[in-house]
Design an enzyme around this catalytic site. Sequence first.
Site, PDB file in Angstrom:
ATOM      1  N   TRP A  77      -0.066  -7.622 -10.486  1.00 29.13           N
ATOM      2  CA  TRP A  77       0.164  -8.461  -9.312  1.00 29.13           C
ATOM      3  C   TRP A  77       0.175  -9.928  -9.775  1.00 29.13           C
ATOM      4  O   TRP A  77      -0.651 -10.339 -10.577  1.00 29.13           O
ATOM      5  CB  TRP A  77      -0.942  -8.240  -8.269  1.00 29.13           C
ATOM      6  CG  TRP A  77      -0.768  -9.163  -7.101  1.00 29.13           C
ATOM      7  CD1 TRP A  77       0.093  -9.023  -6.065  1.00 29.13           C
ATOM      8  CD2 TRP A  77      -1.472 -10.398  -6.887  1.00 29.13           C
ATOM      9  NE1 TRP A  77       0.003 -10.096  -5.215  1.00 29.13           N
ATOM     10  CE2 TRP A  77      -0.966 -10.959  -5.686  1.00 29.13           C
ATOM     11  CE3 TRP A  77      -2.459 -11.090  -7.588  1.00 29.13           C
ATOM     12  CZ2 TRP A  77      -1.416 -12.171  -5.181  1.00 29.13           C
ATOM     13  CZ3 TRP A  77      -2.919 -12.300  -7.087  1.00 29.13           C
ATOM     14  CH2 TRP A  77      -2.396 -12.822  -5.877  1.00 29.13           C
ATOM     15  N   ASP A 114       6.391 -14.720   8.955  1.00 28.54           N
ATOM     16  CA  ASP A 114       5.741 -13.722   8.105  1.00 28.54           C
ATOM     17  C   ASP A 114       4.648 -13.002   8.886  1.00 28.54           C
ATOM     18  O   ASP A 114       4.662 -12.957  10.134  1.00 28.54           O
ATOM     19  CB  ASP A 114       5.208 -14.421   6.833  1.00 28.54           C
ATOM     20  CG  ASP A 114       5.169 -13.518   5.626  1.00 28.54           C
ATOM     21  OD1 ASP A 114       4.197 -12.749   5.507  1.00 28.54           O
ATOM     22  OD2 ASP A 114       6.108 -13.556   4.798  1.00 28.54           O
ATOM     23  N   ASP A 115       3.688 -12.454   8.184  1.00 25.61           N
ATOM     24  CA  ASP A 115       2.611 -11.634   8.724  1.00 25.61           C
ATOM     25  C   ASP A 115       1.847 -12.356   9.856  1.00 25.61           C
ATOM     26  O   ASP A 115       1.679 -13.568   9.812  1.00 25.61           O
ATOM     27  CB  ASP A 115       1.648 -11.352   7.557  1.00 25.61           C
ATOM     28  CG  ASP A 115       0.690 -10.235   7.843  1.00 25.61           C
ATOM     29  OD1 ASP A 115       0.671  -9.735   8.974  1.00 25.61           O
ATOM     30  OD2 ASP A 115      -0.048  -9.872   6.919  1.00 25.61           O
ATOM     31  N   LYS A 133      11.869  -9.065   6.373  1.00 26.90           N
ATOM     32  CA  LYS A 133      11.129  -8.975   5.102  1.00 26.90           C
ATOM     33  C   LYS A 133      10.266  -7.724   5.189  1.00 26.90           C
ATOM     34  O   LYS A 133       9.400  -7.626   6.052  1.00 26.90           O
ATOM     35  CB  LYS A 133      10.271 -10.221   4.906  1.00 26.90           C
ATOM     36  CG  LYS A 133       9.402 -10.167   3.638  1.00 26.90           C
ATOM     37  CD  LYS A 133       8.653 -11.486   3.463  1.00 26.90           C
ATOM     38  CE  LYS A 133       7.640 -11.435   2.344  1.00 26.90           C
ATOM     39  NZ  LYS A 133       6.812 -12.652   2.294  1.00 26.90           N
ATOM     40  N   TRP A 134      10.526  -6.760   4.318  1.00 26.94           N
ATOM     41  CA  TRP A 134       9.861  -5.446   4.369  1.00 26.94           C
ATOM     42  C   TRP A 134       8.784  -5.428   3.294  1.00 26.94           C
ATOM     43  O   TRP A 134       9.071  -5.319   2.105  1.00 26.94           O
ATOM     44  CB  TRP A 134      10.885  -4.357   4.101  1.00 26.94           C
ATOM     45  CG  TRP A 134      10.393  -2.964   4.221  1.00 26.94           C
ATOM     46  CD1 TRP A 134       9.408  -2.361   3.481  1.00 26.94           C
ATOM     47  CD2 TRP A 134      10.859  -1.961   5.127  1.00 26.94           C
ATOM     48  NE1 TRP A 134       9.238  -1.059   3.858  1.00 26.94           N
ATOM     49  CE2 TRP A 134      10.123  -0.779   4.867  1.00 26.94           C
ATOM     50  CE3 TRP A 134      11.845  -1.940   6.114  1.00 26.94           C
ATOM     51  CZ2 TRP A 134      10.340   0.398   5.575  1.00 26.94           C
ATOM     52  CZ3 TRP A 134      12.061  -0.763   6.803  1.00 26.94           C
ATOM     53  CH2 TRP A 134      11.314   0.390   6.537  1.00 26.94           C
ATOM     54  N   ASP A 135       7.531  -5.505   3.736  1.00 28.68           N
ATOM     55  CA  ASP A 135       6.411  -5.610   2.796  1.00 28.68           C
ATOM     56  C   ASP A 135       5.734  -4.257   2.598  1.00 28.68           C
ATOM     57  O   ASP A 135       5.934  -3.308   3.384  1.00 28.68           O
ATOM     58  CB  ASP A 135       5.413  -6.637   3.362  1.00 28.68           C
ATOM     59  CG  ASP A 135       4.576  -7.311   2.299  1.00 28.68           C
ATOM     60  OD1 ASP A 135       4.550  -6.826   1.155  1.00 28.68           O
ATOM     61  OD2 ASP A 135       3.930  -8.328   2.632  1.00 28.68           O
ATOM     62  N   MET A 136       4.885  -4.153   1.584  1.00 25.11           N
ATOM     63  CA  MET A 136       4.142  -2.914   1.287  1.00 25.11           C
ATOM     64  C   MET A 136       3.008  -3.334   0.358  1.00 25.11           C
ATOM     65  O   MET A 136       3.265  -3.698  -0.783  1.00 25.11           O
ATOM     66  CB  MET A 136       5.100  -1.953   0.585  1.00 25.11           C
ATOM     67  CG  MET A 136       4.647  -0.536   0.450  1.00 25.11           C
ATOM     68  SD  MET A 136       3.654  -0.296  -1.034  1.00 25.11           S
ATOM     69  CE  MET A 136       3.606   1.462  -1.100  1.00 25.11           C
ATOM     70  N   CYS A 139       9.857  -6.309  -0.499  1.00 20.69           N
ATOM     71  CA  CYS A 139       8.643  -6.983  -0.956  1.00 20.69           C
ATOM     72  C   CYS A 139       7.569  -5.909  -1.068  1.00 20.69           C
ATOM     73  O   CYS A 139       7.539  -4.978  -0.264  1.00 20.69           O
ATOM     74  CB  CYS A 139       8.247  -8.038   0.080  1.00 20.69           C
ATOM     75  SG  CYS A 139       6.650  -8.816  -0.203  1.00 20.69           S
ATOM     76  N   ASP A 171       4.189 -12.716  -5.605  1.00 21.08           N
ATOM     77  CA  ASP A 171       3.353 -13.553  -4.742  1.00 21.08           C
ATOM     78  C   ASP A 171       2.909 -14.812  -5.468  1.00 21.08           C
ATOM     79  O   ASP A 171       2.324 -15.702  -4.856  1.00 21.08           O
ATOM     80  CB  ASP A 171       2.106 -12.766  -4.304  1.00 21.08           C
ATOM     81  CG  ASP A 171       2.378 -11.957  -3.050  1.00 21.08           C
ATOM     82  OD1 ASP A 171       3.417 -12.186  -2.406  1.00 21.08           O
ATOM     83  OD2 ASP A 171       1.544 -11.096  -2.719  1.00 21.08           O
TER      84      ASP A 171
HETATM   85  C1  DGJ Z   1       2.301  -9.973   0.672  1.00 21.63           C
HETATM   86  C2  DGJ Z   1       3.612 -10.674   0.500  1.00 21.63           C
HETATM   87  O1  DGJ Z   1       4.044 -10.587  -0.813  1.00 21.63           O
HETATM   88  C3  DGJ Z   1       3.452 -12.118   0.970  1.00 21.63           C
HETATM   89  O2  DGJ Z   1       4.623 -12.832   0.724  1.00 21.63           O
HETATM   90  C4  DGJ Z   1       3.104 -12.108   2.423  1.00 21.63           C
HETATM   91  O3  DGJ Z   1       4.168 -11.583   3.164  1.00 21.63           O
HETATM   92  C5  DGJ Z   1       1.835 -11.307   2.654  1.00 21.63           C
HETATM   93  N1  DGJ Z   1       1.923 -10.010   2.067  1.00 21.63           N
HETATM   94  C6  DGJ Z   1       1.551 -11.176   4.119  1.00 21.63           C
HETATM   95  O4  DGJ Z   1       0.523 -10.342   4.365  1.00 21.63           O
END
Ligand code: DGJ
Length: 729
Positions: A198, A365-366, A475-478, A525, A547
Site C-alpha cells: 500500500w 469521494d467517501d 470512482k469504484w473503491d475496494m 481504485c 493513495d
Molecule cells: C481509499 C482510496 O484510495 C482513497 O482515494 C479514498 O477514496 C478513500 N479510500 C476513501 O475512503
Amino acid sequence: MIEFSEKTGIFSLYTGTLAYIMQLFRGKYLLHLHWGPYIELAERSRYVPFDERVNMVHADPGDKSYFIEDLPFEYGFRGNGDFRAPSAMIVDQINAPVLDFIYDSYTIQEGKPPLPGLPSTITMGKDDTETLEIRFVSKSTGVHLCLVYTLYPAFNVITRSVKVENTGKATVRLEKLMSAAVDFAPGEYDLLTLPGSWARERGIERAPLRTGITSVGSTRGMSSHQYNPFAALVRNDTTENNGEVYGINLVYSGNFLGEVEKNQDERIRVHMGIEPSTFSWNLASGDSFCSPEAVLVYSGAGLNGLSGVFHKFYTERLSSSAFRTQERPILINNWEATYFDFDEKKLLALAEKSRDAGIELFVLDDGWFGSRNSDTTSLGDWFVNKEKLPGGIEGLSSKIRSMGMKFGLWFEPEMVSAESVLYKEHPDWILRVPNRSPAEGRNQLVLDLCRDEVVSFLLERVSSILATGSVDYVKWDMNRSLTDVYSSSLEPGEQGGVYHRYILGLYRLMETLTERFPDVLFEGCAAGGGRFDPGILHYMPQYWTSDNTDAVSRLKIQYGTSIVYPPLFMGSHVSASPNHQTGRNTSLEIRSHSAMMGNLGYELDLTVLSKEEFDQIRQQISFYKKHRRLIQFGRFYRLESPFSGNSAAWITVGENKKEFLFFYYHILSEVNKSRSSIRFTGLDERKRYQDTNTLEIYTGSELMHRGYYLPLFQGDFQSILVYFTEAEQ
Ligand code: DGJ
C-alpha cells in the site's frame, strides 16, 4: 497469420516481425519451439533433438527413444514423467490425475471468441484478430482441454487462454489451470516483477533466475498492491532500449500465480494463471470452464520496446468503454481536501474555485451516504446523507453542472460495515466461515459476490443513483483483502471455487453497470492501486494509481507502473504540501510535473491557497490542456530510473514525432557537480526540434546520441518539464 503444416505438424503464428511456433510430437504431444523474432523453419520433421540419458522416465513404455522430461511442452502435466511445475492439474472421481490428454484437432478462425464471464482484450472485427484453438482429449474421462491463441498482427501481441469441457459422465476437479505456459530453452535470464505494498505500489525488481521455482502471486482475493499479475523474462544484458524481453500479464483481478522454474537442464518454464492453492473447481458432466486471458508480449527492443507494445495495445484494445479513445477530464477530488468533514456549502466553495482554475470534473469521494462520518460505518447503505447534502446527489450535481463542470461520485460496492442497515438486514450476505467471527479490515466486511441476490442488490442500488442522470463519473473503491472466504450459498464441496466466483460476481456487476451507463466514466481504485490490473481496466479505463500522492514517491510508483500500463490509465493528483502520507514538503511545480505524467487531477483544498499558488495551478491546467493529447496518447519512454539514482526522467513523443515533452526530476540537492546531459529516445533523428523554453534548436540525432544538457539544480526536489516542437529545417 496463423498456419498449420500437415507435413511437419507445425503450428505457427507470425507477423512481419514476430513468430510463435509449436510442433506436434508423435502425433499426440504439443511442443513449444519458439517465441520471439520472426524466423523461418526449414522443412524438417523434427526440431527437438533427443539424446540418451540416465535416470529418466519413459512416458510411453512402447517408445524408449525420448524422455518426457526432455520435452519443451506447450502445456505440461505432472505424474507422467515431467517433473517440472505442471500447467494444469485435473483429477477424476477417484482423485487420480488425468494424464491421458492427447492431441485431437485444431481450428483456425478469423476474429476472437468471447471469454464468457471474464474480461478480455477486445477485437475490432475479423481482420483485427485470428484465433487458433488446439484441442486435447482425455479418453479415460471425456475431458477436452483446449489451448486458445489469438494473434493481433497489428500489435505483435498474442493472447492465450485455456478452456476445459467435460464431455464425460463423471465430475472432474480442476486443481490448477494456468492460462499460459511457455517452455524456454536454456539461457541467461533475469526475472522482472512489479512488487509493492500500500502506498508504494509496483516497484521494479529484477534478479537473475536461479535454479528451482521462483514465483509471485496473490492470495488476498485481489490482484493486490503486493504483486501485479505480470512477470517478464529479461535477457540479462537487456537494457531499456536494447535486448530481448518476454512479458506476460494476466487479465484477472483475483488471486494469481506467476511462476518460473529453471530445472536441472537450465530449461525454463513460465506459468501465469489463477493461484492454485486457493482454487479448485468441480466440473460436472456437460460443464465447461474458461481460464482468464494472458497477454504475451515479446520485445527485441528492450524494456521500452515491451512497454511500447503493451501501452499501445492496452490503449486501443483493452477496454470497450467509449472513453477508450477520449481525452480524460482534469478532476478535483475532495478526499484529501475535506476527508469526511464536508457539507454542501464546503463542497460548492471547492467546486467554484476548481472551476475558476479550469478543472472539468468535480469528484465527491467517501462520506456522502448513510451516517458515514468516519470509516467505521455505513458501507452498504448507499442512500444520500441529507444532513450533509440536503438537496441529495441530484441537487449537488445540478449546482456543480451549472458551474460548467461534470460531477463524479465515489462508491465501494463490494463492502459492508458491521454498523450499517444492510448488515443488520442481511448478516448472511458476507463471506464468513461458519462459527467464526469474520476478520475486519478498515472496519469492514466483504459482501459475498458469489450470491446472485447480492450482485442484484448492488446492481439495483448503484443503478438507481446513476439512473438519475446526475453522475458523469464513478470512482469504484475496494479497501480490504478477502478473509473468511466461505460462502454459505454453496455446498461444502464447492468452497474451493469461492475466490474465483467472487471475481466472476464482481465482473458481472461491473459489466452490467458499465453497459447500462456507457456515458459514465468509471475509474478503478482499491485503497489506491491495489487492483491495478487489466481485468478491472477492461471495464474502467483509468485507475487511481496509489493513495500515496507525494510527488517524489510517485516518481517510483508511476515509473514502475509504466512497465506495463500506459500513463493514460494512471490517475495522478496534485495534493497539499506537506504531503499527507509522507509529510514531505515539495514545490507546487514538482507536484504538478509529477502528476502531469499521467491523467491529471487535484486533491487539495483550493480555497485556502494564496493567489500566487492559485495562479500557478491555473497555468498548470492550461499547460496540461494544451498538451493533453500528447501526454495521454503519445508514445512514452523511460529515460532515467528513480530506482537507481537521484533522478528520474521520461519523455512522451507525439504522433509522427513532431513534438515531445521531456520530464526531468532531480531528487536531492548535490554540491559541486558539473552539468550532466541526458540522451533522449524515440525521436526522428533527421528532424530539428525547438526547446520552447530557451528557443534553442537541436537536431533529433544530437538529442538522441549526444544528449541534452540539464540545468544545475539548487535545492531538493527540483524538476523541469520542457515542450519541444519540430523546427523548420
Ligand atoms: C481509499 C482510496 O484510495 C482513497 O482515494 C479514498 O477514496 C478513500 N479510500 C476513501 O475512503
